[in-house]
Every structure is written in C-alpha cells, then in structure tokens.
Design a protein around this motif. Structure first.
Motif, PDB file in Angstrom:
ATOM      1  N   SER A  13       0.856  -1.185   0.000  1.00  0.00           N
ATOM      2  CA  SER A  13       0.000   0.000   0.000  1.00  0.00           C
ATOM      3  C   SER A  13       0.899   1.246   0.000  1.00  0.00           C
ATOM      4  CB  SER A  13      -0.937  -0.092   1.209  1.00  0.00           C
ATOM      5  OG  SER A  13      -1.718   1.044   1.355  1.00  0.00           O
ATOM      6  N   MET A  14       0.451   2.322   0.634  1.00  0.00           N
ATOM      7  CA  MET A  14       1.194   3.587   0.604  1.00  0.00           C
ATOM      8  C   MET A  14       2.631   3.441   1.120  1.00  0.00           C
ATOM      9  SD  MET A  14      -0.797   5.994  -0.425  1.00  0.00           S
ATOM     10  CE  MET A  14      -2.497   6.539  -0.463  1.00  0.00           C
ATOM     11  N   ALA A 311       3.531   0.707  12.430  1.00  0.00           N
ATOM     12  CA  ALA A 311       4.207   1.152  13.656  1.00  0.00           C
ATOM     13  C   ALA A 311       3.359   2.125  14.467  1.00  0.00           C
ATOM     14  CB  ALA A 311       5.538   1.810  13.294  1.00  0.00           C
ATOM     15  N   PHE A 312       2.746   3.089  13.796  1.00  0.00           N
ATOM     16  CA  PHE A 312       1.960   4.123  14.491  1.00  0.00           C
ATOM     17  C   PHE A 312       0.715   4.456  13.676  1.00  0.00           C
ATOM     18  CE2 PHE A 312       6.110   4.821  16.272  1.00  0.00           C
ATOM     19  CZ  PHE A 312       5.862   5.215  17.580  1.00  0.00           C
ATOM     20  N   VAL A 313      -0.429   4.417  14.315  1.00  0.00           N
ATOM     21  CA  VAL A 313      -1.655   4.887  13.661  1.00  0.00           C
ATOM     22  C   VAL A 313      -2.171   6.078  14.449  1.00  0.00           C
ATOM     23  CG1 VAL A 313      -4.033   4.344  13.021  1.00  0.00           C
ATOM     24  CG2 VAL A 313      -2.253   2.617  12.765  1.00  0.00           C
ATOM     25  N   ALA A 314      -2.241   7.214  13.758  1.00  0.00           N
ATOM     26  CA  ALA A 314      -2.780   8.417  14.394  1.00  0.00           C
ATOM     27  C   ALA A 314      -4.244   8.548  13.990  1.00  0.00           C
ATOM     28  CB  ALA A 314      -2.000   9.641  13.930  1.00  0.00           C
ATOM     29  N   ARG A 315      -5.063   9.041  14.874  1.00  0.00           N
ATOM     30  CA  ARG A 315      -6.461   9.315  14.510  1.00  0.00           C
ATOM     31  C   ARG A 315      -6.478  10.256  13.317  1.00  0.00           C
ATOM     32  NH1 ARG A 315      -9.006  10.227  20.566  1.00  0.00           N
ATOM     33  NH2 ARG A 315      -7.828   8.515  21.534  1.00  0.00           N
ATOM     34  N   PRO A 316      -7.499  10.153  12.478  1.00  0.00           N
ATOM     35  CA  PRO A 316      -7.449  10.861  11.199  1.00  0.00           C
ATOM     36  C   PRO A 316      -7.496  12.386  11.272  1.00  0.00           C
ATOM     37  CG  PRO A 316      -9.269   9.257  11.264  1.00  0.00           C
ATOM     38  CD  PRO A 316      -8.675   9.295  12.619  1.00  0.00           C
ATOM     39  N   HIS A 317      -7.759  12.972  12.446  1.00  0.00           N
ATOM     40  CA  HIS A 317      -7.971  14.432  12.502  1.00  0.00           C
ATOM     41  C   HIS A 317      -6.756  15.259  12.086  1.00  0.00           C
ATOM     42  CE1 HIS A 317     -11.271  12.831  14.697  1.00  0.00           C
ATOM     43  NE2 HIS A 317     -10.459  12.369  15.614  1.00  0.00           N
ATOM     44  N   VAL A 318      -5.557  14.684  12.195  1.00  0.00           N
ATOM     45  CA  VAL A 318      -4.365  15.443  11.795  1.00  0.00           C
ATOM     46  C   VAL A 318      -4.214  15.399  10.275  1.00  0.00           C
ATOM     47  CG1 VAL A 318      -1.932  15.861  12.330  1.00  0.00           C
ATOM     48  CG2 VAL A 318      -3.281  14.459  13.848  1.00  0.00           C
ATOM     49  N   GLY A 319      -4.746  14.349   9.657  1.00  0.00           N
ATOM     50  CA  GLY A 319      -4.539  14.173   8.215  1.00  0.00           C
ATOM     51  C   GLY A 319      -3.084  13.878   7.927  1.00  0.00           C
ATOM     52  N   ALA A 320      -2.461  13.093   8.813  1.00  0.00           N
ATOM     53  CA  ALA A 320      -1.010  12.906   8.705  1.00  0.00           C
ATOM     54  C   ALA A 320      -0.612  11.517   8.247  1.00  0.00           C
ATOM     55  CB  ALA A 320      -0.365  13.177  10.060  1.00  0.00           C
ATOM     56  N   GLY A 321      -1.585  10.615   8.069  1.00  0.00           N
ATOM     57  CA  GLY A 321      -1.251   9.198   7.855  1.00  0.00           C
ATOM     58  C   GLY A 321      -0.263   8.969   6.723  1.00  0.00           C
ATOM     59  N   VAL A 322      -0.549   9.544   5.565  1.00  0.00           N
ATOM     60  CA  VAL A 322       0.296   9.249   4.412  1.00  0.00           C
ATOM     61  C   VAL A 322       1.602  10.048   4.478  1.00  0.00           C
ATOM     62  CG1 VAL A 322       0.397   9.101   1.917  1.00  0.00           C
ATOM     63  CG2 VAL A 322      -1.768   8.690   3.063  1.00  0.00           C
ATOM     64  N   SER A 323       1.544  11.292   4.958  1.00  0.00           N
ATOM     65  CA  SER A 323       2.798  12.058   5.034  1.00  0.00           C
ATOM     66  C   SER A 323       3.722  11.460   6.109  1.00  0.00           C
ATOM     67  CB  SER A 323       2.542  13.544   5.277  1.00  0.00           C
ATOM     68  OG  SER A 323       1.859  13.739   6.466  1.00  0.00           O
ATOM     69  N   LYS A 324       3.132  10.932   7.160  1.00  0.00           N
ATOM     70  CA  LYS A 324       3.920  10.242   8.192  1.00  0.00           C
ATOM     71  C   LYS A 324       4.600   9.002   7.594  1.00  0.00           C
ATOM     72  CE  LYS A 324       1.420   7.805  11.354  1.00  0.00           C
ATOM     73  NZ  LYS A 324       1.914   6.457  11.132  1.00  0.00           N
ATOM     74  N   ALA A 325       3.839   8.257   6.776  1.00  0.00           N
ATOM     75  CA  ALA A 325       4.410   7.079   6.106  1.00  0.00           C
ATOM     76  C   ALA A 325       5.557   7.499   5.184  1.00  0.00           C
ATOM     77  CB  ALA A 325       3.316   6.362   5.304  1.00  0.00           C
ATOM     78  N   ALA A 326       5.360   8.630   4.487  1.00  0.00           N
ATOM     79  CA  ALA A 326       6.392   9.109   3.558  1.00  0.00           C
ATOM     80  C   ALA A 326       7.643   9.535   4.330  1.00  0.00           C
ATOM     81  CB  ALA A 326       5.854  10.275   2.738  1.00  0.00           C
ATOM     82  N   ASP A 327       7.461  10.149   5.496  1.00  0.00           N
ATOM     83  CA  ASP A 327       8.619  10.564   6.303  1.00  0.00           C
ATOM     84  C   ASP A 327       9.356   9.344   6.870  1.00  0.00           C
ATOM     85  OD1 ASP A 327       8.006  13.163   5.746  1.00  0.00           O
ATOM     86  OD2 ASP A 327       7.166  13.641   7.704  1.00  0.00           O
ATOM     87  N   ASP A 328       8.591   8.333   7.309  1.00  0.00           N
ATOM     88  CA  ASP A 328       9.238   7.084   7.765  1.00  0.00           C
ATOM     89  C   ASP A 328      10.075   6.493   6.638  1.00  0.00           C
ATOM     90  OD1 ASP A 328       7.981   7.172  10.247  1.00  0.00           O
ATOM     91  OD2 ASP A 328       6.480   5.640   9.775  1.00  0.00           O
ATOM     92  N   ALA A 329       9.474   6.412   5.456  1.00  0.00           N
ATOM     93  CA  ALA A 329      10.162   5.785   4.316  1.00  0.00           C
ATOM     94  C   ALA A 329      11.437   6.559   3.979  1.00  0.00           C
ATOM     95  CB  ALA A 329       9.219   5.730   3.116  1.00  0.00           C
TER      96      ALA A 329
END
Ligand SMILES: Cc1cc2nc3c(=O)[nH]c(=O)nc-3n(C[C@H](O)[C@H](O)[C@H](O)COP(=O)(O)OP(=O)(O)OC[C@H]3O[C@@H](n4cnc5c(N)ncnc54)[C@H](O)[C@@H]3O)c2cc1C
Length: 404
Positions: A13-14, A311-329
C-alpha cells in the motif's frame, strides 16, 4: 563492487510503495509482497494531501500538479445551516486511490507480488528470511514491515503491541458531485465544511472523481462523520450484522445492518445543518470505521523495520497518515544510504522517527479527545482545549500546529 543489496517489503500500500521506490532508486533490488490478490483500490477515502506529502512525491519525480481539488476556505455550519465561523485555508484534497495509483504506476510490476501473505520471518547476522503462506520463502538484507495496523511483522516481533479503540467511529462516504442538490452544492461543495453537534464532528470536502476526474460536475464530496460509540455497547451493536455475527475490528459495508444506517440518518435530521442532512441522505452504502490509536515502542528489530501504520496509527484528525508514512520511508532510505551495516541503519532510522511519530499520535489524541465516549482526566482537559469551534476549524487536518 559489492553485490546487489536486497529488500523485502511486506505490504504493497502507501508505505510499502514509498519505501520500495526510494530503495529502488538507491540501487537496491526491491520486492514488494502484498496479501491482496486484486489491485488495491478505493477504500472510500478522501485525504488531505499535506504540503509535506506533495514535496515527498515530487522528490520521487512524480507529477503532483493535478493531485487533487484545491480548497481555499473552511466553514462551520450550525444545525440551522448558518455559517458560524469561516477562515481561509489553502489545501489540496485528493483521493486515497489517486496517490496509490501514482505510486503504484511508478513501481515495476515484475517486483510487485500480489496474493502473497507473510506468515513468518527469521533473521541471522547475515540476512533475513520471509516465509509466505503456501510454503515458499525469500531472503534479503533488510525486511520492511509496511503491512498496516494489523501488521503480521509487528505481531511477530512485538506481539503485545495492539491497536487501542479510541471510543468513537467514523461514518464515511464519497458522494458523486452530480448527485448533490444544487442548493447543497452551493452551500458546501468547494469548502471544507464542519458540523459540530455536541461531542461529534461532521466534515465534508471536495475530492477528485473516479480516475482523477477534476472537471466540475465529475468530482466527489468526501464525507466523514465522527460519532461516539462505547466499546461494549454501541460499537458492538454497530459491528453486528443481520445474521447476528459481531465483527471484530470493522464490518464490510455490505453487512452493516439497515437499522444502524437508519439510526445514523435519523440522527442527521436532529443534529446536522440542512446541506449535511442532504449529504447523509445520499450515503447509501457508507463505510463504518472504528477509530484506533496504535503506538509501537519500537520500529527497529535488527534487520527488520516497521513503517507507516504498522508502527503508528494516528487518529485521522491530523490528516497525517500518508505524510507520516512518507517521512518514515525517507528516514529509512536515508539511514540505509549512510550506514553500510543494515542493523545500524535500522537503529538510526528508529532514533530519527520514534519521537516524531509519538508527537503526531499525541496531537491526534488531543484533537479527537472530545469525540470519545469515555475519557480519562487528561483526555477531558485535552477535550476542553480543542472542543471550541475556533480550535476545530483551525487545527483539523493541518500539520501547521504540530510543527509550530
Ligand atoms: C477516516 C480516515 C481519514 C484519513 N485521512 C487522511 C488524510 O487526510 N491524510 C493522510 O495522509 N492520511 C489519512 N488517513 C490515513 C491513511 O489512509 C493511512 O495512514 C495510510 O493509508 C496507511 O498506509 P500503510 O501503507 O502504512 O498501511 P495500509 O494502507 O493499511 O497497508 C497495509 C498493506 O499491507 C497488506 N498486508 C497486511 N498484512 C500482510 C501480510 N501478512 N502479508 C502481505 N501483505 C500484508 C495489506 O493488504 C495492505 O495493503 C486517514 C485514515 C482514516 C481512517
């Protein structure tokens, strides 16, 4: 010349595609193993593409100028449909599928293996071996667990880390623009619009239509309605299908009982502004998504790294899920570039990303605290700070406050 370095990515996935593309561009031989047999699609999700994510995609050489719909404003509507608060806020809203396809097209088919489920893994000082359902195995220098909230890789290495139900659910849908009545369209379509009944949050914003169609009339509205649901009572009721079976984590949309959907439609009549009621009336087969927090105390396990929702799931209110994944990568790819020793690289990646991920989770908890069915004292205090209209409209789905 050393031999070619090999990476196994579990989950296509992402996160899996983001790290796969980065490592491939650094000269690694990368194979992605995805459990789903069919190409991943849809998930009924619109997402806010944060500037940080757009920058990461651009750095991969991907075209981002037509990523989604440009939004300029936000507003709050009360139950009578009056605008009680409005601010300017420029953002790009896109569809999950749009970002996925962009990444997927850039990754070679020959190294993207669908219908391959990781069952186990072993590692030595020299390498790591992944075992798949069906009995075959693959060897590599590094293995990346990009396999989401129920990660098999994580369950293997840190079995005690479990998602924690946050105390509320999200009803979600994408509604075709041409189905939206004209007055509703005029009131909300181009604007990120909030409804804030006590202890709840309704949100709508425009995203591209199917196949990234950005033409007026062919786009969609993304609807998310967060509603409290205590775990033992309401959540159980929502996750029980017509045959009386209670589903464990989430329920397939087709199995949600008509009475659960009817109850949500009735609540809309009492609690939401007329344009939002009209949108809810068009949610024929909504998704129901219980909201979870996931915090892994570690992201590094020798030659194995966990990234993204694994590793980490943030509640959707930040809208950070995909950018967080991109920063991890990006952090993992950078560390593997700098350190020739794989375990040292994975450890350096963890040191770079753990504090940042914890911060995102805490911020997301703060934003969502006022939606929870039950709260601790600390959550009660957090809920108080974010529950005002002014805070919700400014702080939701932006990383500005996180990085301020
Ligand atoms: C309501 C809501 C709104 C959101 N809004 C936003 C937003 O505005 N902006 C944003 O950036 N993010 C948003 N997100 C979050 C974002 O969608 C996720 O963070 C992101 O998709 C996670 O990507 P991932 O690759 O880490 O995990 P996933 O997308 O969960 O992918 C994991 C993959 O691993 C595969 N897999 C699992 N187990 C195995 C196995 N054993 N073997 C092989 N493969 C396996 C799965 O099939 C899956 O394809 C939102 C989320 C929600 C719920």
């Amino acid at each position: 010349m050393g031999r070619e370095r090999r990476a196994i990515i579990v989950g296509g996935s992402m996160s899996g595609l983001l790290i796969g593309l980065l490592l491939q561009r650094s000269g690694w031989r990368v194979d992605i193993y995805e459990r789903a047999r069919e190409e991943l699609s849809g998930r009924g999700a619109g997402i806010v593409a944060q500037p940080e994510l757009i920058a990461r995609l651009s750095r991969l050489g991907l075209k981002t100028d037509d990523l989604g719909v440009h939004i300029a404003r936000r507003q709050i509507l009360n139950v009578r449909g009056e605008v009680t608060n409005a601010i300017g806020c420029a953002q790009v809203a896109t569809a999950w599928e749009r970002v996925f396809r962009l990444l997927r097209r850039a990754f070679p088919d020959a190294h993207y293996h669908r219908g391959r489920t990781l069952k186990g893994l072993t590692q030595t000082a020299d390498g790591v071996t992944a075992q798949f359902a069906g009995g075959d195995a693959a060897d590599a220098d590094v293995l990346v667990g990009a396999d989401g909230i129920r990660s098999t890789v994580r369950q293997h290495l840190a079995p005690d880390v479990m998602p924690l139900y946050a105390g509320y659910v999200a009803w979600r849908a994408l509604i075709a623009e041409d189905r939206i009545p004209r007055d509703t369209h005029a009131a909300i379509f181009d604007i990120m619009s909030f409804g804030l009944p006590a202890g709840e949050q309704f949100l709508s914003y425009p995203v591209a239509g199917p196949d990234n169609d950005l033409r007026p009339g062919h786009r969609r509205t993304n609807v998310i309605w967060y509603r409290p649901a205590d775990e033992a009572g309401k959540l159980k009721w929502l996750l029980t299908d017509a045959q009386g079976r209670t589903h464990d984590i989430s329920i397939p949309p087709a199995l949600i009982r008509a009475e659960a959907i009817a109850e949500m439609h009735d609540a809309a009549e009492r609690l939401l502004a007329p344009p939002f009621r009209a949108l809810v009336g068009l949610m024929d087969e909504p998704l129901l998504q219980p909201i979870y927090d996931l915090v892994s105390p570690r992201m590094a396990f020798g030659r194995v790294a966990l990234i993204g929702d694994a590793a980490f799931v943030a509640r959707p209110h930040v809208g950070a899920g995909v950018s967080k994944a991109a920063d991890d990568a990006a952090a993992l790819a950078d560390a593997l570039e700098v350190h020739s020793d794989v375990a040292a690289a994975v450890a350096a990646f963890e040191a770079a990303r753990l504090p940042e991920n914890r911060r995102i989770i805490e911020w997301a908890r703060h934003l969502g605290a006022y939606l929870q069915a039950t709260r601790t004292q600390a959550e009660q205090a957090s809920a108080g700070r974010h529950a005002t209209d002014a805070a919700v409209i400014r702080e939701t789905a932006t990383l500005d406050f996180l990085y301020a």
